[in-house]
Structures are given as C-alpha cells and as structure tokens.
Motif scaffolding. Structure first.
Motif, PDB file in Angstrom:
ATOM      1  N   LEU A  11       0.806  -1.213   0.000  1.00 38.38           N
ATOM      2  CA  LEU A  11       0.000   0.000   0.000  1.00 38.38           C
ATOM      3  C   LEU A  11       0.841   1.265   0.000  1.00 38.38           C
ATOM      4  N   ARG A  12       0.211   2.322  -0.453  1.00 36.72           N
ATOM      5  CA  ARG A  12       0.772   3.666  -0.299  1.00 36.72           C
ATOM      6  C   ARG A  12      -0.324   4.557   0.268  1.00 36.72           C
ATOM      7  N   LEU A  13       0.089   5.581   0.952  1.00 36.65           N
ATOM      8  CA  LEU A  13      -0.823   6.622   1.412  1.00 36.65           C
ATOM      9  C   LEU A  13      -0.533   7.858   0.571  1.00 36.65           C
ATOM     10  N   ARG A  14      -1.575   8.454   0.038  1.00 37.51           N
ATOM     11  CA  ARG A  14      -1.400   9.678  -0.751  1.00 37.51           C
ATOM     12  C   ARG A  14      -2.519  10.662  -0.448  1.00 37.51           C
ATOM     13  N   LYS A  15      -2.195  11.934  -0.649  1.00 38.29           N
ATOM     14  CA  LYS A  15      -3.206  12.967  -0.482  1.00 38.29           C
ATOM     15  C   LYS A  15      -4.314  12.738  -1.501  1.00 38.29           C
ATOM     16  N   ALA A  16      -5.542  12.874  -1.041  1.00 36.14           N
ATOM     17  CA  ALA A  16      -6.682  12.747  -1.938  1.00 36.14           C
ATOM     18  C   ALA A  16      -6.739  13.955  -2.869  1.00 36.14           C
ATOM     19  N   ASN A  17      -7.318  13.733  -4.024  1.00 33.60           N
ATOM     20  CA  ASN A  17      -7.539  14.834  -4.965  1.00 33.60           C
ATOM     21  C   ASN A  17      -9.003  14.821  -5.394  1.00 33.60           C
ATOM     22  N   GLU A  18      -9.361  15.762  -6.256  1.00 31.77           N
ATOM     23  CA  GLU A  18     -10.763  15.903  -6.673  1.00 31.77           C
ATOM     24  C   GLU A  18     -11.321  14.612  -7.279  1.00 31.77           C
ATOM     25  N   ASN A  19     -10.485  13.840  -7.943  1.00 32.70           N
ATOM     26  CA  ASN A  19     -10.929  12.597  -8.565  1.00 32.70           C
ATOM     27  C   ASN A  19     -11.320  11.539  -7.532  1.00 32.70           C
ATOM     28  N   ASP A  20     -10.925  11.726  -6.284  1.00 34.62           N
ATOM     29  CA  ASP A  20     -11.208  10.765  -5.217  1.00 34.62           C
ATOM     30  C   ASP A  20     -12.512  11.047  -4.477  1.00 34.62           C
ATOM     31  N   LEU A  21     -13.145  12.165  -4.759  1.00 33.69           N
ATOM     32  CA  LEU A  21     -14.336  12.562  -3.994  1.00 33.69           C
ATOM     33  C   LEU A  21     -15.447  11.516  -4.046  1.00 33.69           C
ATOM     34  N   ASP A  22     -15.741  10.993  -5.202  1.00 35.00           N
ATOM     35  CA  ASP A  22     -16.811   9.984  -5.302  1.00 35.00           C
ATOM     36  C   ASP A  22     -16.477   8.757  -4.457  1.00 35.00           C
ATOM     37  N   TYR A  23     -15.217   8.325  -4.491  1.00 33.27           N
ATOM     38  CA  TYR A  23     -14.798   7.160  -3.716  1.00 33.27           C
ATOM     39  C   TYR A  23     -14.954   7.423  -2.215  1.00 33.27           C
ATOM     40  N   ILE A  24     -14.511   8.577  -1.754  1.00 31.28           N
ATOM     41  CA  ILE A  24     -14.589   8.926  -0.332  1.00 31.28           C
ATOM     42  C   ILE A  24     -16.049   8.943   0.129  1.00 31.28           C
ATOM     43  N   ILE A  25     -16.902   9.607  -0.635  1.00 30.89           N
ATOM     44  CA  ILE A  25     -18.319   9.702  -0.269  1.00 30.89           C
ATOM     45  C   ILE A  25     -18.961   8.317  -0.281  1.00 30.89           C
ATOM     46  N   ALA A  26     -18.649   7.506  -1.284  1.00 29.06           N
ATOM     47  CA  ALA A  26     -19.209   6.150  -1.352  1.00 29.06           C
ATOM     48  C   ALA A  26     -18.790   5.322  -0.146  1.00 29.06           C
ATOM     49  N   LEU A  27     -17.513   5.422   0.271  1.00 29.68           N
ATOM     50  CA  LEU A  27     -17.049   4.687   1.453  1.00 29.68           C
ATOM     51  C   LEU A  27     -17.760   5.148   2.713  1.00 29.68           C
ATOM     52  N   GLU A  28     -17.840   6.460   2.899  1.00 27.48           N
ATOM     53  CA  GLU A  28     -18.450   6.981   4.124  1.00 27.48           C
ATOM     54  C   GLU A  28     -19.932   6.613   4.234  1.00 27.48           C
ATOM     55  N   PHE A  29     -20.632   6.600   3.109  1.00 30.97           N
ATOM     56  CA  PHE A  29     -22.069   6.351   3.144  1.00 30.97           C
ATOM     57  C   PHE A  29     -22.445   4.892   2.876  1.00 30.97           C
ATOM     58  N   ALA A  30     -21.463   4.016   2.693  1.00 33.66           N
ATOM     59  CA  ALA A  30     -21.758   2.589   2.533  1.00 33.66           C
ATOM     60  C   ALA A  30     -22.373   2.074   3.832  1.00 33.66           C
ATOM     61  N   PRO A  31     -23.460   1.311   3.753  1.00 32.72           N
ATOM     62  CA  PRO A  31     -24.148   0.849   4.971  1.00 32.72           C
ATOM     63  C   PRO A  31     -23.230   0.144   5.971  1.00 32.72           C
ATOM     64  N   GLU A  32     -22.268  -0.642   5.493  1.00 31.80           N
ATOM     65  CA  GLU A  32     -21.378  -1.358   6.417  1.00 31.80           C
ATOM     66  C   GLU A  32     -20.411  -0.426   7.140  1.00 31.80           C
ATOM     67  N   ASN A  33     -20.209   0.790   6.635  1.00 34.97           N
ATOM     68  CA  ASN A  33     -19.321   1.763   7.284  1.00 34.97           C
ATOM     69  C   ASN A  33     -20.098   2.827   8.043  1.00 34.97           C
ATOM     70  N   LEU A  34     -21.264   3.161   7.539  1.00 38.19           N
ATOM     71  CA  LEU A  34     -22.053   4.263   8.081  1.00 38.19           C
ATOM     72  C   LEU A  34     -22.408   4.074   9.551  1.00 38.19           C
ATOM     73  N   LYS A  35     -22.577   2.818   9.983  1.00 36.96           N
ATOM     74  CA  LYS A  35     -22.942   2.582  11.382  1.00 36.96           C
ATOM     75  C   LYS A  35     -21.789   2.890  12.340  1.00 36.96           C
ATOM     76  N   PHE A  36     -20.568   3.031  11.803  1.00 33.33           N
ATOM     77  CA  PHE A  36     -19.411   3.248  12.662  1.00 33.33           C
ATOM     78  C   PHE A  36     -18.854   4.675  12.617  1.00 33.33           C
ATOM     79  N   ILE A  37     -19.331   5.496  11.689  1.00 31.59           N
ATOM     80  CA  ILE A  37     -18.807   6.862  11.562  1.00 31.59           C
ATOM     81  C   ILE A  37     -19.951   7.851  11.423  1.00 31.59           C
TER      82      ILE A  37
END
Length: 176
Positions: A11-37
């Motif tokens: 793995l690598r860690l990198r600063k997010a950019n505008e192209n990552d916004l959809d991925y970030i929002i999808a992760l945060e609002f995924a039902p399996e993640n939403l119950k924890f954040i």
C-alpha cells in the motif's frame, strides 16, 4: 506522484484529490461503514482537498500494484501547538486482506518518523469490535471514554478514545 505521503509493501498513502471525492463519499455512506462513523458531506471534503491549509487532509489508501483505492482516512489538527494529530474516518474499503494493519503502520510511520508528531489519537464507537482490535493490536492505548457524546438515529452513543505517543511507537521497533 508528488502527493504520495509514504509507501509500504502493498500500500501507499497519498493525499486525496478531486478525482477521489466519489470514492470517499461512497465509502463513508456505505451501509457497512455508516454505522461506525458520522460522515461528512461532499462540500466538506471538497474544501479540505482544494484548501492549502494545514488543518486537515483527506488521505487515500492505495494498492501499489494496481493504483486502485483500498481505503480512506482523514487527518485533522495537522498544525497545532500541541504537536498532535487526530486520525479520523479510518475506513478500509478492501476488507479481509490485512490492509488495515499495513495502513495503520504506514500512518504511524508517517506521523512519527516523517512529520515528527508527539501524539496521535482517534475515537471509535464502543461496538466497533474490528476497529478496536486493530487499534489495540497496533499499539494504541485506550485513553478514555466519551459517554453519550454522539447522537445517532436518536440514540446517544459512547466513543472510546485511543492514543499513541511517539515514544510508544518507537519502542515497538516496527518494520514495514
């Protein structure tokens, strides 16, 4: 890629950019993640990504081999007088592959070896057993409990506060 913060074996860690916004929002609002954040909206992430300030940073966990995102987290309080950083919204998108451990090790290495922070901390809902196991196995210490501090669907929930100091990180002699 100048936005790479640190690389490990897979793995690598990198600063997010505008192209990552959809991925970030999808992760945060995924039902399996939403119950924890508690998710942030797109505008909040947009401001973090487009801002040049040192307060917060969205970070993508990315597979080196495929360049595909495997998770996300946010760093906050990057520039404060206490020399500490908050890790928040730690979400592994590709679960069951050991990426949580490698991502946490990379995050700790970047935090303490590269950025020279004294302390890092995060909080976690008390019933998020997988995250609690990950944080404790990675050397984080339970520092306290925020009782009924967050309101979720009309119910107040408790958060466990975890922290790790630079000397605790260095005493573990971790190899990534």
């Amino acid at each position: 890629m100048s936005d790479i913060l640190i690389e490990g074996k897979k793995l690598r860690l990198r600063k997010a950019n505008e192209n990552d916004l959809d991925y970030i929002i999808a992760l945060e609002f995924a039902p399996e993640n939403l119950k924890f954040i508690v998710p942030f909206d797109r505008d909040y992430h947009q401001k973090i990504i487009s801002s040049a300030n040192d307060y917060a940073m969205d970070v993508i966990i990315e597979e080196i081999e495929t360049n595909e995102p495997a998770g996300y987290f946010m760093l906050r309080e990057l520039n404060n007088r206490h020399n500490e950083v908050e890790w928040t919204h730690v979400i592994i998108g590709r679960k069951g592959l050991g990426y949580g451990h490698e991502a946490m090790r990379l995050l700790k290495k970047w935090t303490f070896e590269t950025k020279k922070f004294h302390r890092a901390w995060l909080d976690c809902k008390v019933y998020n057993e997988i995250a609690i196991h990950l944080y404790e196995s990675e050397g984080m210490i339970r520092e306290g409990l925020h009782r009924e501090t967050i309101l979720t669907n009309g119910v107040y929930e408790d958060l466990i506060v975890f922290g790790i100091l630079d000397r605790e990180y260095f005493s573990r002699n971790e190899i990534i």
